[in-house]
Design an enzyme around this catalytic site. Structure first.
Site, mmCIF file in Angstrom:
data_model
loop_
_atom_site.group_PDB
_atom_site.id
_atom_site.type_symbol
_atom_site.label_atom_id
_atom_site.label_comp_id
_atom_site.label_asym_id
_atom_site.label_seq_id
_atom_site.Cartn_x
_atom_site.Cartn_y
_atom_site.Cartn_z
ATOM 1 N N HIS A 308 -1.823 -6.744 -0.505
ATOM 2 C CA HIS A 308 -3.243 -6.458 -0.709
ATOM 3 C C HIS A 308 -3.925 -7.707 -1.242
ATOM 4 C CE1 HIS A 308 -6.917 -4.468 -2.027
ATOM 5 N NE2 HIS A 308 -6.558 -3.496 -1.201
ATOM 6 N N ASP A 365 -2.219 2.500 2.381
ATOM 7 C CA ASP A 365 -1.860 2.958 3.725
ATOM 8 C C ASP A 365 -0.379 3.287 3.876
ATOM 9 O OD1 ASP A 365 -4.432 2.751 4.947
ATOM 10 O OD2 ASP A 365 -4.240 0.590 4.810
HETATM 11 N N1 CMC Z 1 4.415 -8.543 5.365
HETATM 12 C C1 CMC Z 1 4.969 -9.773 5.270
HETATM 13 N N2 CMC Z 1 4.388 -10.814 4.645
HETATM 14 C C2 CMC Z 1 3.174 -10.602 4.116
HETATM 15 C C3 CMC Z 1 2.541 -9.360 4.191
HETATM 16 C C4 CMC Z 1 3.199 -8.302 4.842
HETATM 17 N N3 CMC Z 1 2.640 -7.094 4.926
HETATM 18 N N4 CMC Z 1 1.334 -9.435 3.576
HETATM 19 C C5 CMC Z 1 1.215 -10.690 3.153
HETATM 20 N N5 CMC Z 1 2.324 -11.416 3.462
HETATM 21 C C6 CMC Z 1 2.622 -12.805 3.103
HETATM 22 C C7 CMC Z 1 1.834 -13.777 3.971
HETATM 23 O O1 CMC Z 1 2.567 -14.139 5.108
HETATM 24 C C8 CMC Z 1 1.614 -14.920 3.018
HETATM 25 O O2 CMC Z 1 2.833 -15.647 2.930
HETATM 26 P P1 CMC Z 1 2.798 -17.255 2.695
HETATM 27 O O3 CMC Z 1 2.160 -17.456 1.351
HETATM 28 O O4 CMC Z 1 4.217 -17.673 2.758
HETATM 29 O O5 CMC Z 1 1.976 -17.820 3.829
HETATM 30 C C9 CMC Z 1 1.420 -14.232 1.670
HETATM 31 O O6 CMC Z 1 2.133 -12.995 1.764
HETATM 32 C C10 CMC Z 1 -0.042 -13.947 1.318
HETATM 33 O O7 CMC Z 1 -0.590 -13.207 2.379
HETATM 34 P P2 CMC Z 1 -2.063 -13.349 2.908
HETATM 35 O O8 CMC Z 1 -2.085 -12.987 4.353
HETATM 36 O O9 CMC Z 1 -2.634 -14.663 2.497
HETATM 37 O O10 CMC Z 1 -2.782 -12.235 2.048
HETATM 38 P P3 CMC Z 1 -4.222 -11.676 2.314
HETATM 39 O O11 CMC Z 1 -4.782 -11.331 1.005
HETATM 40 O O12 CMC Z 1 -5.009 -12.607 3.171
HETATM 41 O O13 CMC Z 1 -3.945 -10.361 3.209
HETATM 42 C C11 CMC Z 1 -3.372 -8.157 3.775
HETATM 43 C C12 CMC Z 1 -3.875 -9.082 2.673
HETATM 44 C C13 CMC Z 1 -3.497 -6.718 3.266
HETATM 45 C C14 CMC Z 1 -4.250 -8.298 5.014
HETATM 46 C C15 CMC Z 1 -1.900 -8.496 4.094
HETATM 47 O O14 CMC Z 1 -1.102 -8.282 2.961
HETATM 48 C C16 CMC Z 1 -1.367 -7.694 5.288
HETATM 49 O O15 CMC Z 1 -1.516 -8.123 6.422
HETATM 50 N N6 CMC Z 1 -0.733 -6.507 5.038
HETATM 51 C C17 CMC Z 1 -0.291 -5.653 6.123
HETATM 52 C C18 CMC Z 1 -1.463 -4.825 6.668
HETATM 53 C C19 CMC Z 1 -1.884 -3.751 5.703
HETATM 54 O O16 CMC Z 1 -1.081 -3.013 5.159
HETATM 55 N N7 CMC Z 1 -3.214 -3.628 5.507
HETATM 56 C C20 CMC Z 1 -3.814 -2.596 4.625
HETATM 57 C C21 CMC Z 1 -4.491 -3.205 3.448
HETATM 58 S S1 CMC Z 1 -4.868 -2.038 2.134
HETATM 59 C C22 CMC Z 1 -6.053 -0.933 2.742
HETATM 60 C C23 CMC Z 1 -7.257 -1.526 3.353
HETATM 61 O O17 CMC Z 1 -8.003 -2.252 2.711
HETATM 62 O O18 CMC Z 1 -7.483 -1.272 4.525
#
Ligand code: CMC
Length: 429
Positions: A308, A365
């Site tokens: 998140h 989720d």
């Molecule tokens: N699985 C594997 N690695 C992950 C995941 C994941 N679900 N989420 C983040 N990471 C890693 C990412 O690869 C990055 O690694 P590194 O620092 O080595 O490059 C690090 O963690 C930080 O991730 P980020 O993409 O910079 O984080 P963000 O804040 O931009 O993204 C997120 C947040 C929710 C989009 C992401 O965690 C994600 O894609 N999660 C899976 C989709 C999901 O469950 N979404 C629902 C979010 S909650 C409800 C809502 O708001 O809709």
């Protein structure tokens, strides 16, 4: 609000920047005049560290897993408030009195029906049209049948009517999109039913057999919607604000919010989690195989329902949902093999260094799909239900934007393309 100032030094020259402090001591540095003073803009793709507004609706403290609507903790609302009460709170700032709640419910009942001409539009969609596409299109279309709502601003009886119209019709449109795809006749709303039971009736009743939601199912759906009712400046709410900042009407703004919510990194994740769990279960491969894929930087696989932008410790909504999933399955005397997969995945992930280092925990989720499965909601409707739940938050943010007379949203960029070059005529290319 001003506590003190921050000093920024660029090319040996210092600039004092005001610091704003919020109710909970969150601090922000005011950079609104930075470009005019220094020629510099700030860079923050994805707006991970950018405040876009002042808001008194929802408070999230990601480090400590705190979520409050208008000051009320999510744990207490989830336990005690219906979705309609929570929606009123988010929209109007205070919990409703019994009289206000009765009036609000009556207005929702009054506005549940769709205009007959609007109903005909459903037949124009292909049978396999995604319900999120239908929802977004139909929300925009509603305003064509109620031209008075295009003029509405952020207060007064007209605004109250528009709120009721939108909150009520979103549920009817959602149910009708499902009926159309399932090749079933529309079931019209029943004004004697509660908000959630009425939605379930429109989804599942047949002309010869009325679906009556049990209290367990009604309560579970209320909980789901309360937990999704607002979440400050997330992707879809920010979209609603960006669109609304051009003074686009409320219906167009929330219709854009639906589109933003659809993506798998946002609201689309609830359905993606179930697909992922089914895939794990069917494949027979160990959980470690999926963890390795999620950690592999050459792979774009992610564990859905994990991570998140704001919560870096735990998502309180996920804790509430996990507990409630057990209770609902128990009360409905069901077992869900996907729950076991989810529990094992969570356990292994929380022990894995990759996820620990990055503070990746189950988000809202992760368990919500299992709850929706238990009460019989089809997979293609999960994100639609998220949209119904988020409607009060979108409307409240749109309203606040107008009340604050916020400027049109218009970020800057740093250009990295070609420098100026002369046009080359076609014959010479
Ligand atoms: N699985 C594997 N690695 C992950 C995941 C994941 N679900 N989420 C983040 N990471 C890693 C990412 O690869 C990055 O690694 P590194 O620092 O080595 O490059 C690090 O963690 C930080 O991730 P980020 O993409 O910079 O984080 P963000 O804040 O931009 O993204 C997120 C947040 C929710 C989009 C992401 O965690 C994600 O894609 N999660 C899976 C989709 C999901 O469950 N979404 C629902 C979010 S909650 C409800 C809502 O708001 O809709």
């Amino acid at each position: 609000m001003t506590d003190n100032t921050a000093t920024l030094t660029i090319d040996g020259k210092s600039y004092d920047l005001e610091i704003f402090t919020g109710t909970e001591n969150e601090r922000s540095i005011d950079i609104q005049k930075l470009r005019a003073q220094t020629g510099c803009i700030t860079m923050d793709p994805g707006f991970g560290n950018t405040g876009s507004c002042f808001s008194s609706i929802t408070y999230v403290d990601g480090a400590n897993g705190i979520l409050r609507y208008r000051g009320y903790p999510i744990e207490e609302l989830a336990e005690q408030a219906s979705f309609v009460e929570a929606a009123y709170l988010i929209l109007y700032g205070e919990l409703p009195t019994p009289k206000q709640l009765a009036l609000f419910r009556a207005m929702l009942a009054e506005h549940a029906q769709l205009h007959t001409s609007l109903e005909h539009h459903f037949s124009g969609f292909p049978k396999n049209a995604p319900p999120m596409a239908i929802l977004s299109a139909m929300l925009n279309l509603v305003s064509c049948f109620h031209p008075e709502v295009l003029e509405v601003n952020s207060e007064g009886p007209e605004f109250d009517k528009t709120v009721a119209l939108l909150l009520s019709k979103v549920r009817t449109i959602a149910a009708f999109s499902y009926r159309m795809a399932a090749g079933k006749p529309f079931m019209h709303p029943n004004p004697n039913l509660s908000y959630c039971s009425n939605f379930l009736h429109m989804m599942f009743s047949d002309p010869y057999r009325e679906y009556i939601a049990t209290p367990v199912v009604d309560k579970a759906l209320n909980l789901f919607l309360v937990l999704h009712a607002d979440h400050e400046q997330n992707c879809s709410t920010s979209t609603v604000r960006v669109v609304g900042s051009s003074r686009a009407n409320l219906f167009s703004s929330v219709s854009a919010g639906v589109c933003a919510l659809w993506g798998p990194l946002h609201g689309g994740a609830n359905a993606a989690v179930i697909r992922m769990l089914e895939d794990i279960k069917l494949s027979g491969k160990p959980i470690s195989h999926y963890l390795d894929m999620a950690k592999d930087k050459n792979h774009d696989y992610r564990l859905m329902g994990f991570g998140h932008r704001v919560y870096k410790n735990f998502d309180p909504r996920s804790i509430i949902l996990k507990k409630r999933v057990y209770e609902v399955l128990d009360e409905l005397q069901q077992q869900d093999p996907l729950l076991e997969v989810a529990l094992e995945l969570e356990e292994k992930t929380l022990k894995d260094d990759y996820f620990i280092e990055r503070n990746l925990y189950p988000n809202v989720d992760f368990y919500s799909g299992i709850l929706l499965r238990a009460i019989g909601i089809p997979l293609n409707m999960y994100t639609v239900l998220f949209a119904i739940g988020r409607m009060p938050g979108w409307i409240a943010n749109w309203r606040e934007l107008l009340e604050h007379n916020q400027r049109i949203s218009r970020p800057r960029q740093i250009y990295t393309g070609e420098g100026s070059r002369p046009f080359v005529p076609l014959a010479k290319r």
